[in-house]
Scaffold this motif. Structure first.
Motif, short mmCIF file in Angstrom:
data_model
loop_
_atom_site.label_atom_id
_atom_site.label_comp_id
_atom_site.label_asym_id
_atom_site.label_seq_id
_atom_site.Cartn_x
_atom_site.Cartn_y
_atom_site.Cartn_z
N GLU A 24 0.84 -1.19 0.00
CA GLU A 24 0.00 0.00 0.00
C GLU A 24 0.88 1.25 0.00
O GLU A 24 0.63 2.21 -0.69
CB GLU A 24 -0.90 0.04 1.24
CG GLU A 24 -2.00 -0.99 1.24
CD GLU A 24 -1.50 -2.37 1.61
OE1 GLU A 24 -0.47 -2.47 2.29
OE2 GLU A 24 -2.15 -3.36 1.20
N ASP A 120 -7.26 -8.08 12.45
CA ASP A 120 -8.54 -7.65 11.89
C ASP A 120 -8.55 -6.14 11.69
O ASP A 120 -9.08 -5.63 10.71
CB ASP A 120 -9.70 -8.04 12.82
CG ASP A 120 -10.00 -9.52 12.75
OD1 ASP A 120 -9.51 -10.17 11.82
OD2 ASP A 120 -10.71 -10.03 13.64
N ALA A 121 -7.96 -5.41 12.66
CA ALA A 121 -7.95 -3.95 12.55
C ALA A 121 -7.18 -3.51 11.31
O ALA A 121 -7.60 -2.58 10.61
CB ALA A 121 -7.34 -3.34 13.81
N LEU A 122 -6.08 -4.18 11.02
CA LEU A 122 -5.32 -3.86 9.81
C LEU A 122 -6.13 -4.19 8.56
O LEU A 122 -6.17 -3.44 7.59
CB LEU A 122 -4.01 -4.65 9.78
CG LEU A 122 -2.92 -4.24 10.76
CD1 LEU A 122 -1.84 -5.30 10.82
CD2 LEU A 122 -2.32 -2.91 10.36
N GLU A 123 -6.79 -5.34 8.63
CA GLU A 123 -7.60 -5.82 7.51
C GLU A 123 -8.70 -4.80 7.18
O GLU A 123 -8.90 -4.45 6.01
CB GLU A 123 -8.24 -7.15 7.93
CG GLU A 123 -8.92 -7.90 6.82
CD GLU A 123 -7.95 -8.75 6.02
OE1 GLU A 123 -7.16 -9.47 6.64
OE2 GLU A 123 -7.99 -8.67 4.78
N ILE A 124 -9.39 -4.32 8.22
CA ILE A 124 -10.46 -3.35 8.07
C ILE A 124 -9.97 -2.08 7.38
O ILE A 124 -10.68 -1.46 6.60
CB ILE A 124 -11.00 -2.94 9.46
CG1 ILE A 124 -11.89 -4.02 10.01
CG2 ILE A 124 -11.77 -1.64 9.41
CD1 ILE A 124 -13.20 -4.06 9.34
N MET A 125 -8.74 -1.69 7.70
CA MET A 125 -8.21 -0.47 7.10
C MET A 125 -7.94 -0.66 5.61
O MET A 125 -7.73 0.31 4.90
CB MET A 125 -6.89 -0.08 7.77
CG MET A 125 -7.05 0.42 9.17
SD MET A 125 -5.41 0.71 9.86
CE MET A 125 -5.81 0.84 11.59
N GLY A 126 -7.95 -1.91 5.17
CA GLY A 126 -7.69 -2.17 3.75
C GLY A 126 -6.25 -2.52 3.48
O GLY A 126 -5.76 -2.39 2.37
N ILE A 127 -5.56 -2.97 4.54
CA ILE A 127 -4.15 -3.35 4.37
C ILE A 127 -4.08 -4.84 4.08
O ILE A 127 -4.83 -5.63 4.67
CB ILE A 127 -3.37 -2.99 5.65
CG1 ILE A 127 -3.28 -1.48 5.77
CG2 ILE A 127 -1.98 -3.62 5.64
CD1 ILE A 127 -2.92 -0.99 7.12
N ASN A 128 -3.17 -5.22 3.20
CA ASN A 128 -2.96 -6.64 2.93
C ASN A 128 -2.15 -7.21 4.09
O ASN A 128 -0.93 -7.11 4.12
CB ASN A 128 -2.22 -6.79 1.61
CG ASN A 128 -2.14 -8.24 1.19
OD1 ASN A 128 -2.15 -9.15 2.03
ND2 ASN A 128 -2.06 -8.46 -0.09
#
Ligand SMILES: Nc1ncnc2c1ncn2[C@@H]1O[C@H](COP(=O)(O)OP(=O)(O)OP(=O)(O)O)[C@@H](O)[C@H]1O
Ligand SMILES: [Mg+2]
Lengths: 247, 257
Positions: A24, A120-128
Protein backbone atom coordinates in the motif's frame (compact mmCIF):
# COMPACT_ATOMS: atom_id res chain seq x y z
CA UNK A 1 -4.14 -27.36 15.01
CA UNK A 2 -6.90 -28.79 12.96
CA UNK A 3 -6.63 -29.95 9.35
CA UNK A 4 -4.29 -32.39 7.68
CA UNK A 5 -0.78 -31.60 6.54
CA UNK A 6 -1.90 -31.01 2.96
CA UNK A 7 -4.21 -28.27 4.22
CA UNK A 8 -1.34 -26.65 6.13
CA UNK A 9 1.07 -26.83 3.21
CA UNK A 10 -1.55 -25.32 0.94
CA UNK A 11 -2.29 -22.48 3.34
CA UNK A 12 1.45 -21.91 3.92
CA UNK A 13 2.07 -21.61 0.18
CA UNK A 14 -0.89 -19.24 -0.10
CA UNK A 15 0.49 -17.09 2.72
CA UNK A 16 3.82 -16.87 0.94
CA UNK A 17 2.06 -16.13 -2.35
CA UNK A 18 0.48 -13.05 -0.84
CA UNK A 19 3.95 -11.59 -0.37
CA UNK A 20 4.04 -10.80 -4.05
CA UNK A 21 1.33 -8.16 -3.90
CA UNK A 22 2.00 -4.47 -4.25
CA UNK A 23 2.52 -2.71 -0.91
CA UNK A 24 0.00 0.00 0.00
CA UNK A 25 2.82 2.34 0.94
CA UNK A 26 6.40 1.28 0.42
CA UNK A 27 7.80 3.53 3.14
CA UNK A 28 5.66 1.82 5.79
CA UNK A 29 6.90 -1.59 4.70
CA UNK A 30 10.51 -0.39 4.90
CA UNK A 31 9.90 1.06 8.32
CA UNK A 32 8.55 -2.26 9.51
CA UNK A 33 11.48 -4.07 7.86
CA UNK A 34 13.97 -1.81 9.63
CA UNK A 35 12.23 -2.46 12.95
CA UNK A 36 12.44 -6.20 12.38
CA UNK A 37 16.08 -6.00 11.28
CA UNK A 38 17.11 -4.30 14.48
CA UNK A 39 14.93 -6.72 16.44
CA UNK A 40 16.45 -9.80 14.83
CA UNK A 41 19.99 -8.53 14.37
CA UNK A 42 20.81 -6.53 17.46
CA UNK A 43 18.44 -8.56 19.59
CA UNK A 44 20.20 -11.82 18.80
CA UNK A 45 23.78 -10.63 18.54
CA UNK A 46 24.83 -11.32 22.11
CA UNK A 47 23.49 -14.84 22.35
CA UNK A 48 24.98 -15.75 18.96
CA UNK A 49 28.39 -14.45 20.02
CA UNK A 50 28.36 -16.25 23.36
CA UNK A 51 27.26 -19.58 21.96
CA UNK A 52 29.54 -19.61 18.93
CA UNK A 53 32.52 -18.57 21.06
CA UNK A 54 32.05 -21.61 23.26
CA UNK A 55 31.35 -23.97 20.39
CA UNK A 56 34.63 -22.86 18.80
CA UNK A 57 36.47 -23.11 22.10
CA UNK A 58 35.18 -26.57 22.99
CA UNK A 59 35.76 -28.05 19.55
CA UNK A 60 39.30 -26.62 19.43
CA UNK A 61 40.26 -27.98 22.84
CA UNK A 62 38.74 -31.40 22.20
CA UNK A 63 40.37 -31.72 18.82
CA UNK A 64 43.70 -30.52 20.18
CA UNK A 65 43.44 -33.14 22.94
CA UNK A 66 42.85 -35.87 20.38
CA UNK A 67 45.76 -34.68 18.26
CA UNK A 68 48.25 -34.20 21.05
CA UNK A 69 49.72 -37.73 20.89
CA UNK A 70 49.48 -38.17 17.13
CA UNK A 71 51.71 -37.32 14.22
CA UNK A 72 49.29 -34.81 12.75
CA UNK A 73 50.77 -31.30 13.04
CA UNK A 74 49.07 -29.16 15.69
CA UNK A 75 48.23 -26.33 13.34
CA UNK A 76 45.47 -28.62 12.06
CA UNK A 77 43.43 -27.53 15.06
CA UNK A 78 42.99 -24.11 13.48
CA UNK A 79 42.08 -25.64 10.17
CA UNK A 80 39.49 -28.02 11.59
CA UNK A 81 37.85 -25.36 13.75
CA UNK A 82 37.60 -23.02 10.79
CA UNK A 83 36.11 -25.66 8.50
CA UNK A 84 33.63 -27.00 11.00
CA UNK A 85 32.52 -23.52 12.04
CA UNK A 86 31.99 -22.38 8.46
CA UNK A 87 30.38 -25.48 7.08
CA UNK A 88 28.25 -26.64 9.94
CA UNK A 89 28.36 -24.99 13.33
CA UNK A 90 27.93 -21.37 12.36
CA UNK A 91 24.96 -21.74 9.99
CA UNK A 92 23.18 -24.71 11.53
CA UNK A 93 23.65 -24.16 15.24
CA UNK A 94 23.07 -20.41 14.93
CA UNK A 95 19.85 -21.00 13.05
CA UNK A 96 18.67 -23.60 15.55
CA UNK A 97 19.22 -21.03 18.28
CA UNK A 98 17.53 -18.34 16.25
CA UNK A 99 14.60 -20.68 15.63
CA UNK A 100 14.19 -20.69 19.38
CA UNK A 101 14.65 -16.98 19.80
CA UNK A 102 13.30 -15.28 16.69
CA UNK A 103 10.85 -18.05 15.81
CA UNK A 104 9.05 -18.08 19.14
CA UNK A 105 9.09 -14.29 19.16
CA UNK A 106 7.44 -14.03 15.77
CA UNK A 107 4.85 -16.67 16.50
CA UNK A 108 3.83 -15.13 19.80
CA UNK A 109 3.77 -11.59 18.40
CA UNK A 110 1.59 -12.55 15.46
CA UNK A 111 -0.51 -14.88 17.59
CA UNK A 112 -1.20 -12.07 20.04
CA UNK A 113 -2.05 -9.73 17.18
CA UNK A 114 -4.48 -12.31 15.83
CA UNK A 115 -6.20 -12.95 19.14
CA UNK A 116 -6.45 -9.28 20.13
CA UNK A 117 -7.95 -8.48 16.72
CA UNK A 118 -5.02 -6.29 15.70
CA UNK A 119 -4.82 -8.25 12.45
CA UNK A 120 -8.54 -7.65 11.89
CA UNK A 121 -7.95 -3.95 12.55
CA UNK A 122 -5.32 -3.86 9.81
CA UNK A 123 -7.60 -5.82 7.51
CA UNK A 124 -10.46 -3.35 8.07
CA UNK A 125 -8.21 -0.47 7.10
CA UNK A 126 -7.69 -2.17 3.75
CA UNK A 127 -4.15 -3.35 4.37
CA UNK A 128 -2.96 -6.64 2.93
CA UNK A 129 -2.22 -8.11 6.34
CA UNK A 130 -0.26 -11.15 5.26
CA UNK A 131 2.14 -9.20 3.12
CA UNK A 132 2.51 -6.34 5.63
CA UNK A 133 3.11 -8.63 8.60
CA UNK A 134 5.06 -11.44 6.96
CA UNK A 135 7.02 -9.73 4.18
CA UNK A 136 9.15 -7.41 6.32
CA UNK A 137 10.00 -10.26 8.70
CA UNK A 138 11.23 -12.47 5.89
CA UNK A 139 13.24 -9.70 4.27
CA UNK A 140 14.77 -8.82 7.64
CA UNK A 141 15.57 -12.46 8.35
CA UNK A 142 17.27 -13.27 5.07
CA UNK A 143 19.49 -10.21 5.40
CA UNK A 144 20.26 -10.27 9.12
CA UNK A 145 20.61 -14.01 9.69
CA UNK A 146 23.49 -14.41 7.17
CA UNK A 147 25.23 -11.53 8.92
CA UNK A 148 24.74 -13.18 12.28
CA UNK A 149 26.08 -16.44 10.85
CA UNK A 150 29.20 -14.72 9.53
CA UNK A 151 29.73 -13.17 12.93
CA UNK A 152 29.19 -16.58 14.53
CA UNK A 153 31.80 -18.20 12.30
CA UNK A 154 34.31 -15.49 13.09
CA UNK A 155 33.64 -15.59 16.84
CA UNK A 156 33.86 -19.38 16.86
CA UNK A 157 37.27 -19.31 15.19
CA UNK A 158 38.48 -16.65 17.61
CA UNK A 159 37.10 -18.64 20.53
CA UNK A 160 38.84 -21.78 19.32
CA UNK A 161 42.11 -19.88 19.11
CA UNK A 162 41.85 -18.34 22.55
CA UNK A 163 40.93 -21.63 24.19
CA UNK A 164 43.48 -23.88 22.51
CA UNK A 165 46.36 -21.41 22.70
CA UNK A 166 45.70 -20.48 26.33
CA UNK A 167 45.58 -24.11 27.37
CA UNK A 168 48.98 -24.62 25.80
CA UNK A 169 48.22 -27.08 23.02
CA UNK A 170 49.73 -24.90 20.34
CA UNK A 171 51.07 -21.43 19.69
CA UNK A 172 49.07 -18.53 18.36
CA UNK A 173 51.15 -18.59 15.17
CA UNK A 174 50.35 -22.26 14.61
CA UNK A 175 46.63 -21.68 15.13
CA UNK A 176 46.62 -18.79 12.67
CA UNK A 177 48.56 -20.85 10.18
CA UNK A 178 45.86 -23.52 10.45
CA UNK A 179 43.07 -21.02 10.00
CA UNK A 180 44.71 -19.64 6.89
CA UNK A 181 45.56 -22.94 5.25
CA UNK A 182 43.45 -24.67 2.59
CA UNK A 183 41.01 -21.81 2.35
CA UNK A 184 38.05 -22.73 0.14
CA UNK A 185 35.94 -19.74 -0.82
CA UNK A 186 33.17 -22.06 -1.96
CA UNK A 187 32.61 -23.19 1.63
CA UNK A 188 31.89 -19.64 2.68
CA UNK A 189 29.35 -19.43 -0.10
CA UNK A 190 27.74 -22.64 1.16
CA UNK A 191 27.57 -21.12 4.62
CA UNK A 192 25.76 -18.04 3.33
CA UNK A 193 23.38 -20.06 1.19
CA UNK A 194 22.55 -22.19 4.22
CA UNK A 195 21.99 -19.09 6.34
CA UNK A 196 19.58 -17.58 3.81
CA UNK A 197 17.65 -20.83 3.38
CA UNK A 198 17.47 -21.56 7.11
CA UNK A 199 16.51 -17.95 7.86
CA UNK A 200 13.71 -18.13 5.34
CA UNK A 201 12.47 -21.43 6.73
CA UNK A 202 12.42 -20.39 10.35
CA UNK A 203 10.74 -17.03 9.79
CA UNK A 204 8.13 -18.23 7.33
CA UNK A 205 7.20 -21.25 9.45
CA UNK A 206 6.95 -19.10 12.58
CA UNK A 207 4.91 -16.47 10.77
CA UNK A 208 2.55 -19.16 9.59
CA UNK A 209 2.09 -20.53 13.09
CA UNK A 210 1.42 -17.10 14.58
CA UNK A 211 -0.67 -15.69 11.75
CA UNK A 212 -3.21 -18.51 11.88
CA UNK A 213 -3.31 -18.87 15.66
CA UNK A 214 -6.85 -19.07 16.97
CA UNK A 215 -8.62 -19.71 20.22
CA UNK A 216 -7.27 -18.61 23.57
CA UNK A 217 -4.02 -17.36 25.06
CA UNK A 218 -2.90 -20.95 25.67
CA UNK A 219 -2.98 -21.38 21.93
CA UNK A 220 -0.29 -18.69 21.53
CA UNK A 221 2.09 -20.68 23.70
CA UNK A 222 1.35 -23.80 21.71
CA UNK A 223 1.78 -21.97 18.42
CA UNK A 224 5.21 -20.68 19.42
CA UNK A 225 6.32 -24.10 20.62
CA UNK A 226 5.16 -25.55 17.33
CA UNK A 227 6.98 -22.78 15.47
CA UNK A 228 10.26 -23.66 17.18
CA UNK A 229 9.94 -27.43 16.85
CA UNK A 230 8.88 -27.42 13.22
CA UNK A 231 11.51 -24.81 12.29
CA UNK A 232 14.28 -26.85 13.92
CA UNK A 233 13.26 -30.04 12.16
CA UNK A 234 12.97 -28.31 8.80
CA UNK A 235 16.31 -26.52 9.28
CA UNK A 236 18.05 -29.84 9.94
CA UNK A 237 16.27 -31.44 7.02
CA UNK A 238 17.28 -28.56 4.76
CA UNK A 239 20.84 -28.83 6.09
CA UNK A 240 20.93 -32.41 4.93
CA UNK A 241 19.39 -31.63 1.55
CA UNK A 242 21.76 -28.71 0.95
CA UNK A 243 24.81 -30.73 1.95
CA UNK A 244 23.75 -33.39 -0.49
CA UNK A 245 23.02 -30.89 -3.28
CA UNK A 246 25.95 -28.51 -2.86
CA UNK A 247 28.87 -30.63 -1.72
CA UNK B 1 -26.87 4.01 4.28
CA UNK B 2 -26.03 0.36 4.77
CA UNK B 3 -28.50 -2.33 3.76
CA UNK B 4 -28.22 -5.98 4.59
CA UNK B 5 -30.45 -8.34 2.64
CA UNK B 6 -31.16 -11.87 3.77
CA UNK B 7 -27.68 -12.42 5.21
CA UNK B 8 -26.99 -15.98 6.27
CA UNK B 9 -23.94 -17.48 7.93
CA UNK B 10 -23.33 -20.93 9.28
CA UNK B 11 -20.39 -22.57 11.02
CA UNK B 12 -20.59 -26.28 10.30
CA UNK B 13 -23.90 -27.51 11.68
CA UNK B 14 -24.70 -24.30 13.54
CA UNK B 15 -26.63 -21.65 11.61
CA UNK B 16 -25.63 -18.40 13.34
CA UNK B 17 -27.43 -15.90 11.08
CA UNK B 18 -30.69 -17.12 9.62
CA UNK B 19 -31.42 -14.48 7.03
CA UNK B 20 -31.09 -10.97 8.42
CA UNK B 21 -32.57 -8.04 6.48
CA UNK B 22 -32.34 -4.47 7.69
CA UNK B 23 -31.29 -0.90 6.87
CA UNK B 24 -29.00 1.43 8.78
CA UNK B 25 -29.33 5.16 8.10
CA UNK B 26 -26.63 7.83 8.29
CA UNK B 27 -26.51 10.44 11.04
CA UNK B 28 -27.96 8.17 13.68
CA UNK B 29 -26.71 5.47 15.99
CA UNK B 30 -27.97 2.09 14.86
CA UNK B 31 -27.80 -0.54 17.58
CA UNK B 32 -27.66 -4.29 17.26
CA UNK B 33 -28.67 -5.85 20.56
CA UNK B 34 -29.14 -9.38 21.75
CA UNK B 35 -28.00 -11.95 24.25
CA UNK B 36 -24.46 -13.25 24.29
CA UNK B 37 -24.11 -15.71 21.43
CA UNK B 38 -27.04 -14.33 19.44
CA UNK B 39 -24.78 -13.50 16.49
CA UNK B 40 -24.11 -9.77 16.90
CA UNK B 41 -20.38 -9.99 16.32
CA UNK B 42 -20.82 -12.39 13.42
CA UNK B 43 -23.30 -9.97 11.79
CA UNK B 44 -21.00 -6.97 12.18
CA UNK B 45 -18.05 -9.00 10.89
CA UNK B 46 -20.08 -10.03 7.87
CA UNK B 47 -21.00 -6.40 7.20
CA UNK B 48 -17.39 -5.19 7.34
CA UNK B 49 -16.11 -8.17 5.41
CA UNK B 50 -14.04 -9.86 8.11
CA UNK B 51 -16.32 -12.84 7.54
CA UNK B 52 -17.92 -13.76 4.26
CA UNK B 53 -21.65 -14.45 4.50
CA UNK B 54 -22.83 -17.68 2.92
CA UNK B 55 -25.74 -15.88 1.30
CA UNK B 56 -27.19 -12.40 1.06
CA UNK B 57 -26.18 -8.92 0.04
CA UNK B 58 -24.46 -6.12 1.89
CA UNK B 59 -24.96 -2.75 0.26
CA UNK B 60 -22.94 0.33 1.12
CA UNK B 61 -25.01 3.14 -0.42
CA UNK B 62 -26.05 0.72 -3.10
CA UNK B 63 -22.61 -0.83 -3.69
CA UNK B 64 -22.69 -4.56 -3.04
CA UNK B 65 -19.71 -5.42 -0.86
CA UNK B 66 -19.97 -9.15 -1.45
CA UNK B 67 -19.56 -8.70 -5.21
CA UNK B 68 -16.63 -6.28 -5.13
CA UNK B 69 -13.16 -7.02 -6.45
CA UNK B 70 -10.27 -6.91 -3.99
CA UNK B 71 -9.33 -3.48 -5.29
CA UNK B 72 -12.82 -2.07 -4.88
CA UNK B 73 -12.98 -3.50 -1.38
CA UNK B 74 -9.70 -1.78 -0.51
CA UNK B 75 -11.11 1.52 -1.72
CA UNK B 76 -14.30 1.11 0.26
CA UNK B 77 -12.36 0.24 3.39
CA UNK B 78 -10.84 3.70 3.45
CA UNK B 79 -14.36 5.00 4.10
CA UNK B 80 -14.84 2.66 7.00
CA UNK B 81 -13.75 2.82 10.63
CA UNK B 82 -14.10 0.22 13.31
CA UNK B 83 -13.76 0.13 17.07
CA UNK B 84 -13.06 -3.39 18.29
CA UNK B 85 -14.34 -5.04 21.43
CA UNK B 86 -10.79 -5.29 22.81
CA UNK B 87 -9.68 -2.04 21.10
CA UNK B 88 -7.10 -3.86 18.93
CA UNK B 89 -4.54 -1.09 19.33
CA UNK B 90 -1.05 -1.83 18.03
CA UNK B 91 1.09 -2.61 21.09
CA UNK B 92 4.34 -1.57 19.50
CA UNK B 93 3.11 1.93 18.61
CA UNK B 94 2.33 4.92 20.81
CA UNK B 95 -1.13 6.46 21.02
CA UNK B 96 -0.13 9.07 18.45
CA UNK B 97 1.40 6.50 16.09
CA UNK B 98 -1.67 4.31 16.43
CA UNK B 99 -3.96 7.13 15.39
CA UNK B 100 -1.57 8.27 12.66
CA UNK B 101 -1.22 4.76 11.24
CA UNK B 102 -4.05 4.96 8.67
CA UNK B 103 -2.78 8.37 7.55
CA UNK B 104 0.75 7.00 7.17
CA UNK B 105 -0.53 4.08 5.19
CA UNK B 106 -3.03 5.72 2.89
CA UNK B 107 -2.47 9.45 2.55
CA UNK B 108 0.26 11.58 1.05
CA UNK B 109 0.02 14.19 3.81
CA UNK B 110 3.22 15.68 5.22
CA UNK B 111 4.25 14.80 8.75
CA UNK B 112 3.11 18.23 9.92
CA UNK B 113 -0.34 17.80 8.37
CA UNK B 114 -0.64 14.32 9.82
CA UNK B 115 0.40 15.46 13.29
CA UNK B 116 -2.11 18.30 13.15
CA UNK B 117 -4.89 15.94 12.13
CA UNK B 118 -3.93 13.45 14.85
CA UNK B 119 -3.96 16.18 17.49
CA UNK B 120 -7.30 17.43 16.23
CA UNK B 121 -8.82 13.97 16.55
CA UNK B 122 -7.17 13.30 19.91
CA UNK B 123 -8.59 16.48 21.34
CA UNK B 124 -11.99 15.54 19.86
CA UNK B 125 -11.96 12.41 22.03
CA UNK B 126 -10.45 14.30 25.00
CA UNK B 127 -7.08 12.62 24.84
CA UNK B 128 -4.79 15.60 24.43
CA UNK B 129 -1.38 15.01 25.93
CA UNK B 130 -1.41 11.22 25.78
CA UNK B 131 0.41 11.23 22.42
CA UNK B 132 3.60 9.52 23.50
CA UNK B 133 2.18 6.91 25.83
CA UNK B 134 1.96 3.29 24.78
CA UNK B 135 -1.52 1.76 24.90
CA UNK B 136 -0.47 -0.50 27.77
CA UNK B 137 0.37 2.61 29.81
CA UNK B 138 -3.14 4.04 29.48
CA UNK B 139 -6.43 3.15 31.16
CA UNK B 140 -9.24 1.13 29.57
CA UNK B 141 -11.26 4.26 28.89
CA UNK B 142 -8.29 5.97 27.28
CA UNK B 143 -7.69 2.91 25.11
CA UNK B 144 -11.30 3.07 23.95
CA UNK B 145 -10.84 6.73 23.06
CA UNK B 146 -7.64 5.92 21.21
CA UNK B 147 -9.54 3.24 19.32
CA UNK B 148 -12.27 5.74 18.45
CA UNK B 149 -9.67 8.31 17.40
CA UNK B 150 -8.01 5.79 15.11
CA UNK B 151 -11.37 4.76 13.68
CA UNK B 152 -12.39 8.33 12.79
CA UNK B 153 -9.04 9.83 11.75
CA UNK B 154 -9.71 9.15 8.06
CA UNK B 155 -13.17 10.78 8.26
CA UNK B 156 -15.07 7.55 7.67
CA UNK B 157 -18.55 7.46 6.18
CA UNK B 158 -19.29 4.29 8.08
CA UNK B 159 -18.38 3.55 11.69
CA UNK B 160 -18.67 0.19 13.45
CA UNK B 161 -18.35 -0.38 17.18
CA UNK B 162 -18.36 -3.84 18.72
CA UNK B 163 -19.35 -3.51 22.37
CA UNK B 164 -17.86 -0.02 22.78
CA UNK B 165 -18.42 0.09 26.51
CA UNK B 166 -17.62 -3.41 27.64
CA UNK B 167 -15.16 -3.35 30.50
CA UNK B 168 -15.84 0.29 31.38
CA UNK B 169 -17.47 1.70 34.49
CA UNK B 170 -21.04 2.96 33.88
CA UNK B 171 -20.05 6.60 33.87
CA UNK B 172 -17.18 6.24 31.41
CA UNK B 173 -19.43 3.99 29.33
CA UNK B 174 -21.97 6.80 28.99
CA UNK B 175 -19.24 9.28 28.06
CA UNK B 176 -18.02 6.93 25.32
CA UNK B 177 -21.59 6.40 24.07
CA UNK B 178 -22.18 10.12 23.89
CA UNK B 179 -18.89 10.66 22.14
CA UNK B 180 -19.78 8.14 19.44
CA UNK B 181 -23.22 9.68 19.09
CA UNK B 182 -21.89 13.22 18.76
CA UNK B 183 -19.30 12.21 16.17
CA UNK B 184 -22.01 10.38 14.25
CA UNK B 185 -24.25 13.45 14.17
CA UNK B 186 -21.45 15.92 13.41
CA UNK B 187 -20.21 14.04 10.36
CA UNK B 188 -23.43 12.35 9.28
CA UNK B 189 -21.81 8.92 9.63
CA UNK B 190 -23.67 5.64 9.32
CA UNK B 191 -22.85 4.12 12.68
CA UNK B 192 -23.60 0.56 13.73
CA UNK B 193 -23.04 -0.43 17.36
CA UNK B 194 -23.19 -3.87 18.94
CA UNK B 195 -24.18 -3.75 22.54
CA UNK B 196 -25.93 -5.48 25.37
CA UNK B 197 -25.61 -2.52 27.67
CA UNK B 198 -29.10 -1.26 28.55
CA UNK B 199 -27.85 2.23 29.31
CA UNK B 200 -26.65 2.66 25.74
CA UNK B 201 -29.81 1.09 24.38
CA UNK B 202 -31.91 3.68 26.15
CA UNK B 203 -29.50 6.56 25.56
CA UNK B 204 -28.44 6.03 21.99
CA UNK B 205 -31.02 3.78 20.35
CA UNK B 206 -32.08 5.77 17.29
CA UNK B 207 -32.65 2.45 15.65
CA UNK B 208 -32.51 -0.88 17.40
CA UNK B 209 -32.24 -4.31 15.82
CA UNK B 210 -32.84 -7.14 18.26
CA UNK B 211 -31.22 -10.44 17.36
CA UNK B 212 -32.42 -13.66 18.90
CA UNK B 213 -30.93 -17.02 17.99
CA UNK B 214 -29.78 -15.71 14.64
CA UNK B 215 -33.11 -14.17 13.66
CA UNK B 216 -34.22 -10.55 13.53
CA UNK B 217 -36.70 -10.84 16.36
CA UNK B 218 -37.69 -7.18 16.57
CA UNK B 219 -36.82 -3.79 15.12
CA UNK B 220 -37.60 -0.32 16.46
CA UNK B 221 -36.10 2.46 18.55
CA UNK B 222 -35.62 3.44 22.17
CA UNK B 223 -39.17 4.84 22.33
CA UNK B 224 -41.04 1.88 20.86
CA UNK B 225 -38.81 -0.46 22.87
CA UNK B 226 -40.81 -0.09 26.05
CA UNK B 227 -44.19 -0.50 24.42
CA UNK B 228 -43.49 -3.80 22.74
CA UNK B 229 -45.08 -7.03 23.86
CA UNK B 230 -42.47 -9.17 22.13
CA UNK B 231 -41.76 -11.86 24.70
CA UNK B 232 -38.10 -12.45 23.90
CA UNK B 233 -37.31 -8.74 23.81
CA UNK B 234 -39.06 -8.13 27.10
CA UNK B 235 -37.18 -10.95 28.75
CA UNK B 236 -33.95 -9.46 27.35
CA UNK B 237 -34.67 -5.90 28.49
CA UNK B 238 -36.11 -6.77 31.83
CA UNK B 239 -33.62 -9.42 32.76
CA UNK B 240 -33.04 -7.62 36.03
CA UNK B 241 -35.67 -7.12 38.71
CA UNK B 242 -34.58 -3.52 39.00
CA UNK B 243 -35.48 -2.74 35.41
CA UNK B 244 -38.76 -4.59 35.70
CA UNK B 245 -39.67 -2.40 38.59
CA UNK B 246 -38.51 0.68 36.73
CA UNK B 247 -40.84 -0.27 33.88
CA UNK B 248 -43.80 -0.58 36.20
CA UNK B 249 -43.02 2.77 37.78
CA UNK B 250 -42.81 4.26 34.35
CA UNK B 251 -46.07 2.69 33.20
CA UNK B 252 -47.82 3.88 36.33
CA UNK B 253 -46.53 7.38 35.70
CA UNK B 254 -47.69 7.21 32.09
CA UNK B 255 -51.15 6.28 33.26
CA UNK B 256 -50.98 9.22 35.64
CA UNK B 257 -51.05 7.18 38.84
N1 LIG C 1 -15.31 -18.31 13.94
C1 LIG C 1 -16.32 -19.03 14.43
N2 LIG C 1 -16.37 -20.36 14.26
C2 LIG C 1 -17.40 -21.09 14.73
N3 LIG C 1 -18.44 -20.58 15.41
C3 LIG C 1 -18.45 -19.27 15.63
C4 LIG C 1 -17.40 -18.41 15.15
N4 LIG C 1 -17.69 -17.14 15.51
C5 LIG C 1 -18.85 -17.20 16.18
N5 LIG C 1 -19.31 -18.46 16.25
C6 LIG C 1 -20.55 -18.88 16.90
O1 LIG C 1 -21.57 -17.99 16.51
C7 LIG C 1 -22.45 -17.72 17.58
C8 LIG C 1 -22.65 -16.21 17.70
O2 LIG C 1 -21.44 -15.62 18.12
P1 LIG C 1 -21.23 -14.07 18.26
O3 LIG C 1 -19.81 -13.86 18.59
O4 LIG C 1 -21.78 -13.38 17.07
O5 LIG C 1 -22.12 -13.72 19.51
P2 LIG C 1 -22.41 -12.29 20.11
O6 LIG C 1 -23.85 -12.02 19.91
O7 LIG C 1 -21.45 -11.31 19.57
O8 LIG C 1 -22.12 -12.54 21.64
P3 LIG C 1 -21.40 -11.61 22.73
O9 LIG C 1 -22.43 -10.65 23.20
O10 LIG C 1 -21.01 -12.57 23.79
O11 LIG C 1 -20.22 -10.96 22.07
C9 LIG C 1 -21.86 -18.34 18.81
O12 LIG C 1 -22.61 -19.46 19.14
C10 LIG C 1 -20.47 -18.75 18.40
O13 LIG C 1 -20.12 -19.96 18.99
MG1 LIG D 1 -19.75 -10.16 20.39
Amino acid sequence: MKGGWIFHIGRYVKLLGSLFTKPERRAMYWKETARMMSDFGIGSLLIVIIISFFIGAVSAVQFAYNLSDSLVPMYFVGYVVKESMILEFAPTVTCLILAGKIGSNIASELGTMRLTEQIDALEIMGINTSSYLVGPKIVAAITMIPLLVIIAAFTGIVGGGIASVSSGYLSQAEYLQGVQSFFVAFNVRVMIIKAVVFGFILTSVSCYQGFYASGSAIEIGKASTRAVVISCILVLLADYVLAWMLL
Amino acid sequence: MIEVKDVRKRFGEQEVLKGITSQFLPGQTNLIIGKSGSGKTVLIKCIVGLMIPDEGEILYDGRDFTKMTIKEKKELRKELGMLFQGNALFDSLTVEENVRFPLDMFTKMTLKEKTDRVNEVLSRVNLQGANNKYPSQTSGGMQKRTGIARAIVMNPKYLFCDEPNSGLDPKTAIVIDELIREITLENNITTIINTHDMNSVIGAGDKILFLHQGNKEWEGNNKTLFETDNVELNSFIFASEFLKEAKEVRLRKMRGL
